[in-house]
Design an enzyme around this catalytic site. Structure first.
Site, PDB file in Angstrom:
ATOM      1  N   ALA A   1       0.103 -36.960-106.843  1.00 28.56           N
ATOM      2  CA  ALA A   1       0.122 -38.251-106.133  1.00 28.56           C
ATOM      3  C   ALA A   1      -0.835 -38.203-104.947  1.00 28.56           C
ATOM      4  O   ALA A   1      -0.899 -37.205-104.231  1.00 28.56           O
ATOM      5  CB  ALA A   1       1.533 -38.579-105.670  1.00 28.56           C
TER       6      ALA A   1
ATOM      7  N   GLY B   1      -2.115 -41.487-102.875  1.00 26.87           N
ATOM      8  CA  GLY B   1      -2.086 -42.534-101.847  1.00 26.87           C
ATOM      9  C   GLY B   1      -0.960 -42.389-100.855  1.00 26.87           C
ATOM     10  O   GLY B   1      -1.179 -42.441 -99.641  1.00 26.87           O
TER      11      GLY B   1
ATOM     12  N   GLU C   1      -1.738 -50.864 -99.381  1.00 29.56           N
ATOM     13  CA  GLU C   1      -2.211 -50.832-100.769  1.00 29.56           C
ATOM     14  C   GLU C   1      -2.002 -52.204-101.395  1.00 29.56           C
ATOM     15  O   GLU C   1      -1.270 -53.033-100.844  1.00 29.56           O
ATOM     16  CB  GLU C   1      -1.450 -49.767-101.564  1.00 29.56           C
ATOM     17  CG  GLU C   1      -1.799 -48.369-101.144  1.00 29.56           C
ATOM     18  CD  GLU C   1      -1.201 -47.318-102.065  1.00 29.56           C
ATOM     19  OE1 GLU C   1      -0.426 -47.662-102.966  1.00 29.56           O
ATOM     20  OE2 GLU C   1      -1.524 -46.136-101.865  1.00 29.56           O
TER      21      GLU C   1
ATOM     22  N   HIS D   1      -4.133 -47.779-114.079  1.00 26.13           N
ATOM     23  CA  HIS D   1      -4.738 -47.761-112.741  1.00 26.13           C
ATOM     24  C   HIS D   1      -6.168 -48.239-112.877  1.00 26.13           C
ATOM     25  O   HIS D   1      -6.901 -47.787-113.762  1.00 26.13           O
ATOM     26  CB  HIS D   1      -4.708 -46.342-112.150  1.00 26.13           C
ATOM     27  CG  HIS D   1      -4.932 -46.352-110.672  1.00 26.13           C
ATOM     28  ND1 HIS D   1      -6.158 -46.612-110.127  1.00 26.13           N
ATOM     29  CD2 HIS D   1      -4.087 -46.175-109.639  1.00 26.13           C
ATOM     30  CE1 HIS D   1      -6.048 -46.590-108.802  1.00 26.13           C
ATOM     31  NE2 HIS D   1      -4.796 -46.323-108.484  1.00 26.13           N
TER      32      HIS D   1
ATOM     33  N   ARG E   1      -2.488 -54.263-109.317  1.00 24.71           N
ATOM     34  CA  ARG E   1      -3.248 -53.371-110.212  1.00 24.71           C
ATOM     35  C   ARG E   1      -3.543 -53.988-111.578  1.00 24.71           C
ATOM     36  O   ARG E   1      -4.622 -53.766-112.123  1.00 24.71           O
ATOM     37  CB  ARG E   1      -2.458 -52.087-110.443  1.00 24.71           C
ATOM     38  CG  ARG E   1      -2.435 -51.232-109.241  1.00 24.71           C
ATOM     39  CD  ARG E   1      -1.632 -49.983-109.451  1.00 24.71           C
ATOM     40  NE  ARG E   1      -1.729 -49.219-108.210  1.00 24.71           N
ATOM     41  CZ  ARG E   1      -1.139 -48.067-107.993  1.00 24.71           C
ATOM     42  NH1 ARG E   1      -0.416 -47.518-108.942  1.00 24.71           N
ATOM     43  NH2 ARG E   1      -1.277 -47.446-106.851  1.00 24.71           N
TER      44      ARG E   1
ATOM     45  N   HIS F   1      -1.599 -44.935-116.208  1.00 24.18           N
ATOM     46  CA  HIS F   1      -1.236 -44.281-114.946  1.00 24.18           C
ATOM     47  C   HIS F   1       0.264 -44.059-114.797  1.00 24.18           C
ATOM     48  O   HIS F   1       0.704 -42.999-114.398  1.00 24.18           O
ATOM     49  CB  HIS F   1      -1.746 -45.161-113.800  1.00 24.18           C
ATOM     50  CG  HIS F   1      -1.568 -44.565-112.458  1.00 24.18           C
ATOM     51  ND1 HIS F   1      -2.035 -43.310-112.131  1.00 24.18           N
ATOM     52  CD2 HIS F   1      -0.987 -45.058-111.323  1.00 24.18           C
ATOM     53  CE1 HIS F   1      -1.744 -43.050-110.867  1.00 24.18           C
ATOM     54  NE2 HIS F   1      -1.101 -44.078-110.366  1.00 24.18           N
TER      55      HIS F   1
ATOM     56  N   ARG G   1       4.755 -52.062-111.335  1.00 25.83           N
ATOM     57  CA  ARG G   1       5.131 -51.198-110.215  1.00 25.83           C
ATOM     58  C   ARG G   1       4.218 -51.444-109.025  1.00 25.83           C
ATOM     59  O   ARG G   1       2.997 -51.418-109.144  1.00 25.83           O
ATOM     60  CB  ARG G   1       5.008 -49.736-110.632  1.00 25.83           C
ATOM     61  CG  ARG G   1       5.262 -48.768-109.508  1.00 25.83           C
ATOM     62  CD  ARG G   1       4.932 -47.357-109.940  1.00 25.83           C
ATOM     63  NE  ARG G   1       3.531 -47.141-110.072  1.00 25.83           N
ATOM     64  CZ  ARG G   1       2.823 -46.285-109.324  1.00 25.83           C
ATOM     65  NH1 ARG G   1       3.413 -45.583-108.385  1.00 25.83           N
ATOM     66  NH2 ARG G   1       1.543 -46.128-109.519  1.00 25.83           N
TER      67      ARG G   1
HETATM   68  C1  LIG Z   1      -2.984 -39.080-110.142  1.00 25.94           C
HETATM   69  C2  LIG Z   1      -1.688 -39.741-109.731  1.00 25.94           C
HETATM   70  C3  LIG Z   1      -1.562 -40.311-108.471  1.00 25.94           C
HETATM   71  C4  LIG Z   1      -0.373 -40.935-108.097  1.00 25.94           C
HETATM   72  N1  LIG Z   1      -0.257 -41.419-106.823  1.00 25.94           N
HETATM   73  C5  LIG Z   1       0.937 -41.933-106.422  1.00 25.94           C
HETATM   74  C6  LIG Z   1       1.129 -42.339-105.072  1.00 25.94           C
HETATM   75  O1  LIG Z   1       0.232 -42.225-104.228  1.00 25.94           O
HETATM   76  N2  LIG Z   1       2.346 -42.851-104.733  1.00 25.94           N
HETATM   77  C7  LIG Z   1       3.383 -42.991-105.624  1.00 25.94           C
HETATM   78  O2  LIG Z   1       4.461 -43.454-105.252  1.00 25.94           O
HETATM   79  N3  LIG Z   1       3.215 -42.586-106.906  1.00 25.94           N
HETATM   80  C8  LIG Z   1       2.047 -42.054-107.315  1.00 25.94           C
HETATM   81  N4  LIG Z   1       1.892 -41.636-108.609  1.00 25.94           N
HETATM   82  C9  LIG Z   1       3.053 -41.707-109.514  1.00 25.94           C
HETATM   83  C10 LIG Z   1       4.051 -40.613-109.130  1.00 25.94           C
HETATM   84  O3  LIG Z   1       3.356 -39.442-108.807  1.00 25.94           O
HETATM   85  C11 LIG Z   1       5.028 -40.327-110.250  1.00 25.94           C
HETATM   86  O4  LIG Z   1       5.571 -41.497-110.734  1.00 25.94           O
HETATM   87  C12 LIG Z   1       6.170 -39.434-109.770  1.00 25.94           C
HETATM   88  O5  LIG Z   1       5.658 -38.335-109.083  1.00 25.94           O
HETATM   89  C13 LIG Z   1       7.017 -38.978-110.945  1.00 25.94           C
HETATM   90  O6  LIG Z   1       7.910 -38.006-110.492  1.00 25.94           O
HETATM   91  P1  LIG Z   1       8.962 -37.363-111.498  1.00 25.94           P
HETATM   92  O7  LIG Z   1       9.725 -36.365-110.716  1.00 25.94           O
HETATM   93  O8  LIG Z   1       9.695 -38.443-112.191  1.00 25.94           O
HETATM   94  O9  LIG Z   1       8.050 -36.653-112.619  1.00 25.94           O
HETATM   95  P2  LIG Z   1       6.949 -35.511-112.472  1.00 25.94           P
HETATM   96  O10 LIG Z   1       6.564 -35.314-111.070  1.00 25.94           O
HETATM   97  O11 LIG Z   1       5.871 -35.812-113.432  1.00 25.94           O
HETATM   98  O12 LIG Z   1       7.718 -34.205-112.958  1.00 25.94           O
HETATM   99  C14 LIG Z   1       8.033 -34.029-114.324  1.00 25.94           C
HETATM  100  C15 LIG Z   1       8.633 -32.651-114.508  1.00 25.94           C
HETATM  101  O13 LIG Z   1       9.232 -32.590-115.793  1.00 25.94           O
HETATM  102  C16 LIG Z   1       8.866 -31.395-116.438  1.00 25.94           C
HETATM  103  N5  LIG Z   1       8.900 -31.601-117.896  1.00 25.94           N
HETATM  104  C17 LIG Z   1       8.350 -32.607-118.628  1.00 25.94           C
HETATM  105  N6  LIG Z   1       8.631 -32.440-119.940  1.00 25.94           N
HETATM  106  C18 LIG Z   1       9.383 -31.314-120.036  1.00 25.94           C
HETATM  107  C19 LIG Z   1       9.950 -30.602-121.123  1.00 25.94           C
HETATM  108  N7  LIG Z   1       9.841 -30.997-122.400  1.00 25.94           N
HETATM  109  N8  LIG Z   1      10.634 -29.455-120.854  1.00 25.94           N
HETATM  110  C20 LIG Z   1      10.762 -28.997-119.592  1.00 25.94           C
HETATM  111  N9  LIG Z   1      10.248 -29.645-118.511  1.00 25.94           N
HETATM  112  C21 LIG Z   1       9.560 -30.789-118.739  1.00 25.94           C
HETATM  113  C22 LIG Z   1       7.470 -31.096-115.918  1.00 25.94           C
HETATM  114  O14 LIG Z   1       7.169 -29.726-116.097  1.00 25.94           O
HETATM  115  C23 LIG Z   1       7.630 -31.510-114.451  1.00 25.94           C
HETATM  116  O15 LIG Z   1       8.204 -30.464-113.725  1.00 25.94           O
HETATM  117  C24 LIG Z   1       0.714 -41.010-109.008  1.00 25.94           C
HETATM  118  C25 LIG Z   1       0.586 -40.443-110.280  1.00 25.94           C
HETATM  119  C26 LIG Z   1      -0.593 -39.810-110.641  1.00 25.94           C
HETATM  120  C27 LIG Z   1      -0.699 -39.202-112.015  1.00 25.94           C
END
Ligand SMILES: Cc1cc2nc3c(=O)[nH]c(=O)nc-3n(C[C@H](O)[C@H](O)[C@H](O)COP(=O)(O)OP(=O)(O)OC[C@H]3O[C@@H](n4cnc5c(N)ncnc54)[C@H](O)[C@@H]3O)c2cc1C
Length: 544
Positions: free
Chosen positions: A67, A69, A134, A250, A296, A357, A392
């Site tokens: 992430a 921003g 944003e 995105h 977006r 995204h 979103r």
């Molecule tokens: C480049 C980028 C920039 C972004 N910028 C922003 C921002 O500035 N602000 C914002 O609010 N959001 C942003 N987002 C979105 C945000 O980062 C995500 O929506 C959020 O971090 C998701 O968090 P999460 O904990 O749900 O999943 P994740 O952080 O993706 O974690 C998923 C976890 O699940 C595990 N996993 C997946 N499948 C399996 C499996 N089969 N077995 C075991 N483990 C598994 C992975 O190993 C990982 O540990 C951005 C996303 C990206 C890609």
């Protein structure tokens, strides 16, 4: 009104297993995923429990760590929580759950202060949190860290904190293949690791926090872990999913042919960068009065339209008129990454185009992260909580991961603590009957590339009935012969999960015969009031 539809599946489990031949492990609470949602859930658990966190790669590899921003919350005295709520509802186009929006936005300042207490160093100005703006936010309310590497800093602090908690066992590089269910209740998971092979992890309660599905598309900002595993695993186990047609693209992903697709944060436009087409013309005012700061989906479609009109594979971000010190201070990570491709962001035009995204749809959860499958909870990008509706708002998703991670962790923990101390393995059997088809080798890489290209072309930013129907038939064809094979490692399971997620995305997109939020149908360009609803799906198994 909520429409629940069924999708036929061939197998409940991806693989055969024989409980007598597989090692068993017993925990009170199993958390699948080590991003912001999974780690926040772990930190909210009861220290008297044995909690296991699984991640399929290293702990640092998650969408959360990527992430850029920031994270949204009201801190500026001239801003108001009511404005943040209104902006979120307005982006969601009539299908947010207003109660959930109020809850999440209301908790935002407290959750962000907690991050500071965990050791996150947010950027500051005159001692106060530095806030940026944003698209879709009417105020500066996005807190950021390390300039444009917010996720890296938040996850550094959270990982350090969680590693100090003695009751939490973290297992990296351990892939969850399927949830185990008995009599309609989730009982844990079948997992796999390179060194340990297959293992049953029996858990009193399980939380899915597996993140997104960006890798369904050829063009994406998401890291390799984002293969919709949690969506598919929970769905096979009987949990309902919804809103899978809502995939956020995105608008500005670095486009260097052959190079990986790095995100150029929306904050760049927030600080005043322009979008120009290949003729050097600014064009966003032709599409939306908010110009470069339009939502977006509007910017993504405008860019796609401009690329078509100019017959050019990208448009350009222009920061050359911005203060050079501000660029250094705010975008060190983006500057460094572009420099690797020979681009100076202060003077050069940066080639960009949209990429998948964020997966808005997902596992249906209530305000505490409870899914429709007893014993299973979920949080973060893998879910559909009602916060985002049909679109979103930027920087609301890290926040969602924190709020629901905490709630799911605390509630699942209470449920686990209330269950009897001792529990035993169940005599579960896999439903695999037929022989494995190994008559010819499948080229998994080729098939996966074909799938992601198909999704990009036919179920991407602009959709229509003909393309969607043809895509569905193609995906179902691939799925029929891939799902009759048994794989022994994640590459095959990920492909099976991606195929299932693709079927869900396309089937939902077919049903939604209107345009709303990020879902744009060129054959139904208007919003249809009667479809201000959710399309939910549940699994149905074919009789063999
Ligand atoms: C480049 C980028 C920039 C972004 N910028 C922003 C921002 O500035 N602000 C914002 O609010 N959001 C942003 N987002 C979105 C945000 O980062 C995500 O929506 C959020 O971090 C998701 O968090 P999460 O904990 O749900 O999943 P994740 O952080 O993706 O974690 C998923 C976890 O699940 C595990 N996993 C997946 N499948 C399996 C499996 N089969 N077995 C075991 N483990 C598994 C992975 O190993 C990982 O540990 C951005 C996303 C990206 C890609």
């Amino acid at each position: 009104m909520q429409n629940c539809l069924s999708l036929n599946l061939q197998h409940r489990y991806l693989t055969r297993f024989e409980p007598k031949r597989i090692p068993h492990s017993f925990v009170d609470l199993l958390i699948v995923g080590g991003g912001i949602a999974g780690i926040r859930a772990a930190m909210a658990t009861d220290p008297n429990l044995h909690v296991m966190v699984l991640t399929k790669d290293e702990l640092q590899q998650s969408n959360s760590s990527h992430a850029q921003g920031g994270i949204a919350g009201v801190f500026d005295p001239t801003d108001d929580i009511a404005f943040h709520i209104e902006d979120t509802l307005s982006a969601g186009k009539e299908i947010c759950d207003e109660e959930i929006v109020r809850m999440v936005v209301g908790e935002a300042p407290e959750r962000i202060r907690e991050l500071i207490a965990f050791g996150t160093h947010f950027d500051r100005e005159n001692g106060e949190l530095a806030l940026t703006q944003e698209g879709g936010h009417r105020h500066r309310r996005v807190a950021h860290a390390l300039g444009d590497a917010t996720g890296e800093e938040i996850m550094r602090a959270m990982i350090q904190k969680v590693c100090d908690l003695s009751w939490i066992e973290i297992r990296e590089k351990t892939f969850i293949v399927d949830l185990l269910t008995d009599d309609g209740v989730c009982r844990g998971a079948l997992v796999w690791s390179e060194h340990g092979g297959r293992m049953f992890v029996w858990a009193k309660q399980t939380i899915i926090a597996t993140g997104g599905a960006g890798r369904l598309y050829r063009e994406t900002t998401n890291p390799e872990i984002a293969t919709a595993d949690g969506h598919a695993i929970a769905f096979r186990a009987g949990a309902e999913v919804r809103d899978m047609e809502f995939v956020q693209f995105h608008p500005t992903v670095l486009y260097i042919a052959g190079g990986s697709r790095h995100l150029i944060s929306e904050a760049v436009r927030g600080e005043g960068a322009y979008l120009r087409d290949s003729h050097g013309e600014r064009f966003m005012q032709d599409y939306d009065p908010a110009g470069e700061l339009a939502p977006r989906d509007v910017v993504s479609r405008a860019i796609t339209d401009r690329m078509t009109k100019t017959k050019h594979p990208c448009v350009y971000l222009d920061l050359s008129h911005l203060d050079s010190e501000l660029i250094d201070e705010r975008f060190p990570h983006i500057g460094k990454m572009c420099a690797e491709f020979g681009l100076d962001i202060k003077t050069d035009l940066i080639p960009v185009r949209p990429g998948a995204h964020y997966m808005i749809g997902g596992i249906v959860v209530d305000a505490d992260g409870r899914t429709t499958l007893p014993g299973l909870w979920a949080a973060g990008e893998a879910t559909s909580s009602g916060l985002h509706g049909a679109n979103r708002l930027g920087s609301n998703s890290l926040l969602e991961g924190l709020v629901f991670g905490l709630r799911a962790g605390a509630e699942a923990s209470k449920a686990a603590a209330a269950q009897p101390d001792s529990f035993t393995a169940l005599p579960l059997v896999s439903d695999w009957k037929e022989e494995i088809r190994d008559d010819d080798e499948l080229n998994l890489t080729d098939l996966r590339n074909s799938l992601t290209s198909l999704m990009w072309r036919q179920a991407g930013i602009r959709r229509n009935a003909g393309n969607l129907q043809a895509a569905l038939e193609q995906v179902e064809f691939w799925d029929r012969y891939v799902s009759t094979r048994e794989f022994n490692e994640p590459q095959g399971w990920e492909l099976q999960n991606l195929l299932l997620a693709a079927r869900l995305v396309i089937s939902s997109a077919v049903k939604r015969t209107e345009s709303r939020g990020v879902h744009f149908r060129s054959d139904f360009p208007e919003t249809d009031k009667s479809q201000a609803t959710h399309y939910r799906f549940r699994a149905e198994y074919r009789d063999e």
